[in-house]
Design an enzyme around this catalytic site. Structure first.
Site, PDB file in Angstrom:
ATOM      1  N   GLY A  35       0.796  -1.232   0.000  1.00 32.05           N
ATOM      2  CA  GLY A  35       0.000   0.000   0.000  1.00 32.05           C
ATOM      3  C   GLY A  35       0.826   1.278   0.000  1.00 32.05           C
ATOM      4  O   GLY A  35       0.284   2.364  -0.201  1.00 32.05           O
ATOM      5  N   ARG A  93     -13.495  19.732   9.069  1.00 31.64           N
ATOM      6  CA  ARG A  93     -14.476  19.872  10.153  1.00 31.64           C
ATOM      7  C   ARG A  93     -13.825  19.765  11.524  1.00 31.64           C
ATOM      8  O   ARG A  93     -14.396  20.173  12.509  1.00 31.64           O
ATOM      9  CB  ARG A  93     -15.586  18.815  10.002  1.00 31.64           C
ATOM     10  CG  ARG A  93     -16.562  19.161   8.899  1.00 31.64           C
ATOM     11  CD  ARG A  93     -17.503  18.026   8.591  1.00 31.64           C
ATOM     12  NE  ARG A  93     -16.846  16.936   7.899  1.00 31.64           N
ATOM     13  CZ  ARG A  93     -17.448  15.821   7.502  1.00 31.64           C
ATOM     14  NH1 ARG A  93     -18.740  15.647   7.742  1.00 31.64           N
ATOM     15  NH2 ARG A  93     -16.796  14.882   6.860  1.00 31.64           N
ATOM     16  N   ASP A 166     -28.274  23.663   9.089  1.00 27.15           N
ATOM     17  CA  ASP A 166     -27.734  23.818  10.445  1.00 27.15           C
ATOM     18  C   ASP A 166     -27.256  25.249  10.638  1.00 27.15           C
ATOM     19  O   ASP A 166     -27.143  26.014   9.684  1.00 27.15           O
ATOM     20  CB  ASP A 166     -26.634  22.788  10.775  1.00 27.15           C
ATOM     21  CG  ASP A 166     -25.466  22.853   9.819  1.00 27.15           C
ATOM     22  OD1 ASP A 166     -25.148  23.960   9.345  1.00 27.15           O
ATOM     23  OD2 ASP A 166     -24.874  21.797   9.555  1.00 27.15           O
ATOM     24  N   LYS A 190     -29.716  22.176  14.452  1.00 29.74           N
ATOM     25  CA  LYS A 190     -29.463  20.734  14.486  1.00 29.74           C
ATOM     26  C   LYS A 190     -28.495  20.435  15.618  1.00 29.74           C
ATOM     27  O   LYS A 190     -27.469  21.099  15.735  1.00 29.74           O
ATOM     28  CB  LYS A 190     -28.857  20.337  13.134  1.00 29.74           C
ATOM     29  CG  LYS A 190     -28.351  18.935  13.016  1.00 29.74           C
ATOM     30  CD  LYS A 190     -27.656  18.718  11.666  1.00 29.74           C
ATOM     31  CE  LYS A 190     -26.210  19.186  11.678  1.00 29.74           C
ATOM     32  NZ  LYS A 190     -25.487  18.897  10.432  1.00 29.74           N
ATOM     33  N   ASP A 217     -26.001  23.367   1.521  1.00 30.15           N
ATOM     34  CA  ASP A 217     -25.012  22.986   2.530  1.00 30.15           C
ATOM     35  C   ASP A 217     -23.626  22.930   1.898  1.00 30.15           C
ATOM     36  O   ASP A 217     -23.499  22.929   0.669  1.00 30.15           O
ATOM     37  CB  ASP A 217     -25.388  21.611   3.125  1.00 30.15           C
ATOM     38  CG  ASP A 217     -24.904  21.454   4.564  1.00 30.15           C
ATOM     39  OD1 ASP A 217     -24.108  22.291   5.023  1.00 30.15           O
ATOM     40  OD2 ASP A 217     -25.309  20.474   5.221  1.00 30.15           O
ATOM     41  N   THR A 225     -28.003  14.767   7.477  1.00 27.31           N
ATOM     42  CA  THR A 225     -28.393  16.170   7.672  1.00 27.31           C
ATOM     43  C   THR A 225     -29.412  16.596   6.617  1.00 27.31           C
ATOM     44  O   THR A 225     -30.459  17.173   6.927  1.00 27.31           O
ATOM     45  CB  THR A 225     -27.145  17.082   7.582  1.00 27.31           C
ATOM     46  OG1 THR A 225     -26.232  16.678   8.601  1.00 27.31           O
ATOM     47  CG2 THR A 225     -27.490  18.547   7.759  1.00 27.31           C
TER      48      THR A 225
HETATM   49  C1  R5P Z   1     -22.031  20.068   9.160  1.00 26.58           C
HETATM   50  O1  R5P Z   1     -21.808  20.959   9.938  1.00 26.58           O
HETATM   51  C2  R5P Z   1     -21.895  20.179   7.673  1.00 26.58           C
HETATM   52  O2  R5P Z   1     -22.170  21.472   7.212  1.00 26.58           O
HETATM   53  C3  R5P Z   1     -22.790  19.184   6.972  1.00 26.58           C
HETATM   54  O3  R5P Z   1     -24.130  19.524   7.241  1.00 26.58           O
HETATM   55  C4  R5P Z   1     -22.527  17.799   7.461  1.00 26.58           C
HETATM   56  O4  R5P Z   1     -21.166  17.564   7.558  1.00 26.58           O
HETATM   57  C5  R5P Z   1     -23.156  16.790   6.527  1.00 26.58           C
HETATM   58  O5  R5P Z   1     -22.887  15.517   7.032  1.00 26.58           O
HETATM   59  P1  R5P Z   1     -23.937  14.347   6.930  1.00 26.58           P
HETATM   60  O6  R5P Z   1     -24.354  14.240   5.492  1.00 26.58           O
HETATM   61  O7  R5P Z   1     -23.184  13.140   7.404  1.00 26.58           O
HETATM   62  O8  R5P Z   1     -25.071  14.657   7.833  1.00 26.58           O
END
Ligand code: R5P
Length: 299
Positions: A35, A93, A166, A190, A217, A225
C-alpha cells in the site's frame, strides 16, 4: 504553469488544464503491494510554477500522503512554486477542540502541507470562513454559491425559500439569499451527539408552508443532515424539497438514502470525484473547473 494531478480527482485537473490551455504534467505513482506509494515527476519542472490538484476526500489519509509526496517530488525537482488545489480539504471539520483531549487534526494537516513546500493553496467552500486564517501561506477560498445561484435562477420560477440545514450554514445562506435579490430563508437548529456524530434533534426556524424549499449545505457525507432537514420541511408544509451541496463526500449509504428520500433533486459539484457506483437518478453534477481556472489566473 504546469498542472499535475494526484489520483483522487484527475478529471477535474484535466478539464481545468484543458480549459486554460495549460500543459498537463506527468507523474509516476506506483503502489507497492503493502500500500505504500512512490511518486516521481516525469516532466522537467526546473523554475516552473506548478499546480497540483488533489481532493483529500475518501480515503483522506491516502490522498493526503500522495499529495505530500507529489509536492516534495516537485520541490526536489526544482519547481519554482507549488500551488495546491485541494478542491475538498479533508479534516476541515476538525478545526478546533470539541471535547477535552481531542487532536486538532486540521492544524496537523496545515502544518504538514506548509512544511512539505506548498506555497499557495486553492480551496473550495471551506466548512468555516476562519479556516484560511489557520494557514501561514496565501489561501484562495473559492465558492460554488455563484454557480448555485445561476442554477436556482434558471430552474425555479415559483416561490422558493432557501434553507440552511444547520446553524453553521447561516453565513452561506445569507450570501446566497442576497445574490438572489434577498430571497427568503429559513434555518434549522441541528444538534449532534459529539461522540457518535449522529443528529439527536432538530428544529425549524421560518415558514416554509406552501413553498418550494431549497436546502443548501457545504457537504453531504452520510446524507443524514440533508434527509433529516427534508423530512422536517415536508412535515412543516413545504410543497417540494431540493438540495444543493458543494462537496459530495458521499459515504457508502448516502446515494441510497438520498435517492429514497422525499428530496426531488440533489445538485453537487465535482470538487470530489463521484464514481459511477455512487451516482443516482436524482443527482446532477455542476463543474467547478471554470471557477478554478479563473481563480488560478489571478492568484
Ligand atoms: C455540518 O456541519 C456540515 O455542514 C454538513 O451539514 C454535514 O457535515 C453533513 O454531514 P452528513 O451528510 O453526514 O449529515
Amino acid at each position: 504553469m504546469i498542472i499535475f494531478s494526484g489520483s483522487s480527482n484527475k478529471h477535474l485537473a484535466e478539464s481545468t488544464a484543458g480549459g486554460m490551455g495549460v500543459n498537463f504534467g506527468h507523474l509516476e505513482i506506483f503502489v507497492f503491494p503493502d500500500g505504500e506509494r512512490r511518486v516521481r515527476v516525469i516532466d522537467k519542472v526546473v523554475d516552473e510554477n506548478t499546480v497540483v490538484f488533489q481532493s483529500t476526500s475518501t480515503p483522506p489519509d491516502q490522498n493526503y500522503m500522495e499529495l505530500f509526496f507529489i509536492v516534495d517530488a516537485l520541490k526536489r525537482s526544482g519547481a519554482k512554486s507549488v500551488t495546491a488545489v485541494v478542491s475538498y480539504l479533508g479534516y476541515e471539520r476538525q478545526d478546533h477542540v470539541f471535547r477535552d483531549g481531542e487532536a486538532v487534526s486540521l492544524e496537523v494537516i496545515i502544518e504538514t502541507l506548509e512544511r512539505v513546500g506548498v506555497d499557495k493553496l486553492v480551496a473550495f467552500d471551506l466548512h468555516s470562513v476562519k479556516v484560511p486564517e489557520l494557514f501561514s501561506i496565501p489561501v484562495l477560498h473559492l465558492s460554488a454559491l455563484p454557480l448555485f445561484a445561476e442554477k436556482i435562477k434558471n430552474e425555479f420560477k415559483d416561490e422558493i425559500i432557501l434553507v440552511s440545514p444547520d446553524m453553521g450554514g447561516i453565513r452561506r445562506i445569507k450570501e446566497l439569499s442576497e445574490s438572489l435579490g434577498n430571497t427568503p430563508f429559513a434555518t434549522i437548529v441541528k444538534n449532534r451527539d459529539l461522540e457518535t456524530g449522529r443528529i439527536s434533534d432538530s428544529q425549524l426556524n421560518g415558514d416554509v408552508r406552501g413553498k418550494i424549499s431549497i436546502i443548501v449545505d457545504d457537504m453531504i457525507a452520510t446524507g443524514d443532515t440533508t434527509v433529516d432537514a427534508a423530512r422536517l420541511l415536508l412535515e412543516n408544509g413545504a410543497t417540494k424539497v431540493f438540495a444543493f451541496a458543494t462537496h459530495a463526500v458521499f459515504t457508502n449509504k448516502a446515494p441510497e438514502v438520498l435517492q429514497k428520500s422525499g428530496i426531488e433533486k440533489v445538485w453537487v459539484t465535482d470538487t470530489i470525484n463521484i464514481p459511477q457506483e455512487k451516482k443516482f437518478p436524482k443527482l446532477e453534477i455542476i463543474s467547478v473547473s471554470k471557477a478554478i481556472a479563473e481563480g488560478l489566473k489571478n492568484f
